[in-house]
Design an enzyme around this catalytic site. Sequence first.
Site, short mmCIF file in Angstrom:
data_model
loop_
_atom_site.label_atom_id
_atom_site.label_comp_id
_atom_site.label_asym_id
_atom_site.label_seq_id
_atom_site.Cartn_x
_atom_site.Cartn_y
_atom_site.Cartn_z
N ARG A 187 0.85 -1.20 0.00
CA ARG A 187 0.00 0.00 0.00
C ARG A 187 0.88 1.25 0.00
NH1 ARG A 187 -4.84 2.27 -1.16
NH2 ARG A 187 -6.01 3.10 0.61
N THR A 218 -9.80 0.69 -8.95
CA THR A 218 -8.89 -0.34 -8.55
C THR A 218 -8.99 -1.46 -9.58
OG1 THR A 218 -9.39 0.32 -6.29
CG2 THR A 218 -8.44 -1.83 -6.54
N THR A 222 -4.17 -0.65 -7.12
CA THR A 222 -4.96 0.54 -7.41
C THR A 222 -4.13 1.80 -7.62
OG1 THR A 222 -6.80 1.88 -6.58
CG2 THR A 222 -5.23 1.11 -4.96
N ASP A 276 -7.74 8.58 0.57
CA ASP A 276 -8.24 7.49 1.39
C ASP A 276 -7.99 7.70 2.88
OD1 ASP A 276 -9.52 6.05 -0.51
OD2 ASP A 276 -8.11 4.38 -0.58
N SER A 285 -7.85 1.20 3.46
CA SER A 285 -8.32 0.75 2.16
C SER A 285 -9.54 -0.15 2.32
CB SER A 285 -7.20 -0.04 1.46
OG SER A 285 -7.69 -0.70 0.31
N GLY A 308 -13.66 -1.26 -7.02
CA GLY A 308 -14.95 -0.65 -6.73
C GLY A 308 -15.00 0.24 -5.51
N GLY A 309 -13.84 0.77 -5.07
CA GLY A 309 -13.88 1.70 -3.94
C GLY A 309 -14.54 1.08 -2.72
#
Length: 560
Positions: free
Chosen positions: A96, A369, A387, A411, A440, A461-462
């Site tokens: 990440r 993503t 993503t 985020d 996330s 898809g968030g």
Amino acid sequence: MKKLIVCFIISLLIYNCSKKSSVTGFIAEKAMVVSAKNEASQIGSSILKKGGNAFDAMIATQLALAVAYPFAGNIGGGGFMVYRNFDGQKGALDFREKAPLAASKNMYLDHLGNVIPEKSSFGSLSIGVPGTIAGIFKVYEKFGTLPFNELIQPAIDLARNGIVITEKQAKSLQNNIELFGKVNSYQTIFERDWKQGDILKQEELAQTLERIRDFGEEEFYTGKTAQLLVDYVTEMGGIITLEDLKKYKAIWRKPIEFKYKKYTIISMTLPSSGGLCLAQILKSIEPFKIDTIKHNSTTYIQLLTEAERRAYADRAHYLGDIDFVNVPIDSLIHKNYIQKQMRTFSWKKATPSSEISHGKITGFESNETTHYSIIDQFGNAVSVTTTLNGAYGSKLVVKGAGFLLNNEMDDFSVKPGVPNMFGLVGSETNSIAPEKRMLSSMTPTIVEENNQLKMVIGTPGGSTIITTVLQNILNVLEYDMGMQEAVSKPRFHHQWLPDIVTVEPNGFDEKELENLKKLGYTIVKKNSVVLGKVDAILVLKNGKLEGGADPRGDDKAAGF
């Protein structure tokens, strides 16, 4: 008469077989890759055919997606991987993005303390320190078997020779041309009048990948590519430095692992909220006989919505980077806590989100993503979600290096209680701090049945990632659907705030939706990629593999 009956039966059998095949995905005997683009799936599959394992294919697929799917595939973003080896060994990798060293808690607020629109989601200040390249080298170091140059070369060739733009890609690029022009100081390769069938060649990206091939991970984090990245971000007013890049490390983590009935679910741990929220929701609905409830009925949608409402409320309050904050993971997925949270659930009416808050924990214990799933011929499985965050990330294309940078800083909880671009609300636990990883929703997941591999699944898809993975798992485990059938079914989503149930249009019985409205639910129909594009693999009873490639995108399965 007998002949007529026999003919009728044969016709019926043929009809039923053809009907079944219409929702059956690509079948492979030994190995499979399912991703957002055919080019990437084919490249990953070719690596497996050469004798590479799932981890070799992961590296090749990730790099191919950076070329073939600039919308979300990347080397300038980050992600998570969950794996299960042929011997049952499991693990997870966190690559990440991180906040830059110069980041601060209130960096997106004005002098009155109000959020400055788009500052955290658009342009140079929205960029987190990228983790993808560190991630693939971490994977290669531990599990790689083929020479690294064989894994990266297909992506180099793809970038240099060009990809054929699909109808969906052409529309997507056209919709973002103005934004690319607004945020960059030069005309990028993405700014042209796009049509289906056009060829996109990315020579600068090919050269960047060649430098990574020749000089390794250090090239991206301390070499020429690092300098190009920092120079351009600085030119555009950003704060990422060479020190930020040099200090970045991907981290091996212990995945979230829990039981759902006779199944074992292995998913990503924090700073991804996916595994924990998935565990909370599945444990909340486990006492109910799901398989006796009609699929996508009023009762089904109500039960999942109420479980999701409570899990997302906890997400907003408790969850953040576990390297920075204490999160009561064990308590949040404990049976007693889940039961307590569900006590206020009533079949008679909706529970307003205004009446739901996070539960009380006593003590602490130990979007756009893309996703791809891989099972190799040796029995290894990887589930990877990666993503840039929003579509094409920050829209910033590194001058001279040809790759997009993420807008992952959005985020974080820019201001506690204020929703981000996906409508998610956060608290102090997910506030901005230097070198902190932002929370996330990514949910790369693997399912076991009787200690045997059963399914590899995930989606973009968030904020809808968690609920999309959830519904597809239930489609297979509770409703005995095949993988492609499960992936193709219409979906719905609820996330506590805003207090709405989003449903895909034309997929739900209007009577069921009217019943939900009478119970107090607000229904919103939305046709959007935000409801996910699942790429999954199911191990069939005969040992073969069935791919589920989402028809909502250009997704494709490949294998042998």
